[in-house]
Design a protein around this motif. Structure first.
Motif, PDB file in Angstrom:
ATOM      1  N   GLU A 158       0.823  -1.203   0.000  1.00  4.86           N
ATOM      2  CA  GLU A 158       0.000   0.000   0.000  1.00  4.86           C
ATOM      3  C   GLU A 158       0.861   1.259   0.000  1.00  4.86           C
ATOM      4  OE1 GLU A 158      -3.289   0.321  -0.340  1.00  4.86           O
ATOM      5  OE2 GLU A 158      -3.307  -1.846  -0.692  1.00  4.86           O
ATOM      6  N   HIS A 159       1.935   1.273   0.794  1.00  7.89           N
ATOM      7  CA  HIS A 159       2.815   2.436   0.848  1.00  7.89           C
ATOM      8  C   HIS A 159       3.553   2.636  -0.478  1.00  7.89           C
ATOM      9  CE1 HIS A 159       2.043   3.458   4.942  1.00  7.89           C
ATOM     10  NE2 HIS A 159       2.525   2.333   5.434  1.00  7.89           N
ATOM     11  N   LEU A 160       3.922   1.525  -1.133  1.00  8.45           N
ATOM     12  CA  LEU A 160       4.634   1.630  -2.408  1.00  8.45           C
ATOM     13  C   LEU A 160       3.772   2.268  -3.492  1.00  8.45           C
ATOM     14  CD1 LEU A 160       6.629  -1.730  -2.599  1.00  8.45           C
ATOM     15  CD2 LEU A 160       7.587   0.586  -2.612  1.00  8.45           C
ATOM     16  N   LYS A 161       2.459   2.082  -3.394  1.00  5.30           N
ATOM     17  CA  LYS A 161       1.573   2.658  -4.394  1.00  5.30           C
ATOM     18  C   LYS A 161       1.587   4.183  -4.363  1.00  5.30           C
ATOM     19  CE  LYS A 161      -1.657  -1.256  -4.407  1.00  5.30           C
ATOM     20  NZ  LYS A 161      -3.058  -1.690  -4.099  1.00  5.30           N
ATOM     21  N   THR A 162       1.835   4.752  -3.186  1.00  2.00           N
ATOM     22  CA  THR A 162       1.781   6.206  -3.035  1.00  2.00           C
ATOM     23  C   THR A 162       3.165   6.841  -2.926  1.00  2.00           C
ATOM     24  OG1 THR A 162       1.570   5.969  -0.616  1.00  2.00           O
ATOM     25  CG2 THR A 162      -0.462   6.058  -1.904  1.00  2.00           C
ATOM     26  N   TRP A 163       4.220   6.023  -2.856  1.00  2.00           N
ATOM     27  CA  TRP A 163       5.571   6.581  -2.686  1.00  2.00           C
ATOM     28  C   TRP A 163       6.095   7.126  -4.013  1.00  2.00           C
ATOM     29  CZ3 TRP A 163      10.722   4.914  -4.119  1.00  2.00           C
ATOM     30  CH2 TRP A 163      11.722   5.667  -3.498  1.00  2.00           C
ATOM     31  N   ASP A 164       6.408   8.415  -4.039  1.00  2.00           N
ATOM     32  CA  ASP A 164       6.935   9.057  -5.237  1.00  2.00           C
ATOM     33  C   ASP A 164       7.980  10.087  -4.811  1.00  2.00           C
ATOM     34  OD1 ASP A 164       7.517  10.193  -7.652  1.00  2.00           O
ATOM     35  OD2 ASP A 164       5.531  11.064  -7.979  1.00  2.00           O
ATOM     36  N   PRO A 165       9.269   9.751  -4.887  1.00  2.00           N
ATOM     37  CA  PRO A 165      10.311  10.688  -4.445  1.00  2.00           C
ATOM     38  C   PRO A 165      10.338  11.986  -5.220  1.00  2.00           C
ATOM     39  CG  PRO A 165      11.271   8.859  -5.668  1.00  2.00           C
ATOM     40  CD  PRO A 165       9.838   8.505  -5.431  1.00  2.00           C
ATOM     41  N   ASN A 166       9.860  11.969  -6.463  1.00  2.00           N
ATOM     42  CA  ASN A 166       9.863  13.187  -7.276  1.00  2.00           C
ATOM     43  C   ASN A 166       8.764  14.168  -6.863  1.00  2.00           C
ATOM     44  OD1 ASN A 166      11.998  12.615  -9.378  1.00  2.00           O
ATOM     45  ND2 ASN A 166      10.711  10.816  -9.658  1.00  2.00           N
ATOM     46  N   ALA A 167       7.823  13.700  -6.049  1.00  3.03           N
ATOM     47  CA  ALA A 167       6.735  14.576  -5.604  1.00  3.03           C
ATOM     48  C   ALA A 167       7.031  15.216  -4.255  1.00  3.03           C
ATOM     49  CB  ALA A 167       5.431  13.774  -5.522  1.00  3.03           C
ATOM     50  N   ASN A 168       8.223  14.979  -3.728  1.00  9.87           N
ATOM     51  CA  ASN A 168       8.590  15.532  -2.419  1.00  9.87           C
ATOM     52  C   ASN A 168       8.982  16.995  -2.569  1.00  9.87           C
ATOM     53  OD1 ASN A 168       9.485  16.090   0.140  1.00  9.87           O
ATOM     54  ND2 ASN A 168      11.091  14.521   0.173  1.00  9.87           N
ATOM     55  N   SER A 169       8.134  17.880  -2.080  1.00  4.71           N
ATOM     56  CA  SER A 169       8.396  19.314  -2.214  1.00  4.71           C
ATOM     57  C   SER A 169       9.540  19.790  -1.324  1.00  4.71           C
ATOM     58  CB  SER A 169       7.130  20.108  -1.876  1.00  4.71           C
ATOM     59  OG  SER A 169       6.693  19.841  -0.555  1.00  4.71           O
TER      60      SER A 169
END
Length: 222
Positions: A39-50
């Motif tokens: 579940e966490h992998l589905k939402t993990w996106d390092p490029n979206a980290n502001s």
């Protein structure tokens, strides 16, 4: 005489002993953890980290930092390799340091110099580990908390765990006071080439994200 059997009568099973119960609980816990990771992998996106640094290719990951080390101290230490643009000190929800940071240099060649020479450097009586940032530069990279990472300080037993600071053992061995196991709460480290070799990722098709992006050029000293 024949006796009628109740329809809801279940076959007899032997009682669960302590060993079987322990194995069952461990298996159930493992299944729950794996489901959470998915579940966490589905939402993990390092490029979206502001809050991330601006240029990942100029960014150095620094781990095993003394919890007393300040941003000013870290800046002074790494400015010996070149101009530092920004430093991101990572803290928990209570604002306490987690023992790692991201150091962004003005120039990529300064980051490479720090990558080569700052590994194992002692800052505030604690030897740090440095590496390139992987979340936005290495394809399919995952941090340890999501089942990835390349750290070996908690690989298994005493014979498997890494007992020295840095990516490689220091030349000539290491002293007893450097044998202590690190107690940081997170170790997401890993480097291009695995043995300390580094080559800047090249741009090309099939890179990070599946389309145009980073193609990874690996240099290894194996």
């Amino acid at each position: 005489f024949e006796t009628e059997q109740p329809n809801d009568l279940k076959p007899w099973k032997p009682p669960e002993n302590k060993r079987k119960k322990k194995e069952r609980i461990q298996a159930e816990r493992k299944d729950r953890n794996e489901a959470k990771l998915k579940e966490h992998l589905k939402t993990w996106d390092p490029n979206a980290n502001s809050s991330a640094t601006a240029e990942p290719l100029n960014t150095l990951f620094v781990a095993r930092i003394n919890y007393e080390t300040t941003e000013q101290k870290l800046r002074r230490e790494f400015e010996t390799y070149g101009a530092v643009k920004t430093i991101k000190m990572i803290t928990d929800l209570q604002g306490k340091p987690r023992g790692y940071a991201f150091v962004e240099f003005e120039r990529d060649k300064d980051m490479v110099a720090a990558y080569k020479h700052a590994d194992g450097r002692k800052i505030d009586n604690r030897r740090v580990l440095v590496d390139v940032e992987k979340g936005r530069t290495v394809r399919n990279w995952k941090p340890r908390r999501l089942g990835g990472g390349l750290g070996t300080t908690r690989a298994g037993g005493e014979t498997e765990n890494q007992k020295f600071s840095g990516r490689e053992p220091p030349v000539g061995g290491f002293r007893d006071d450097d044998r202590r196991r690190d107690d940081e709460r997170r170790d997401d480290r890993g480097g291009y080439g695995g043995k300390g070799g580094y080559e800047r990722p090249s741009y090309g098709g099939g890179g990070y994200g599946g389309g145009k992006g980073y193609g990874i050029a690996i240099h290894s000293s194996f």
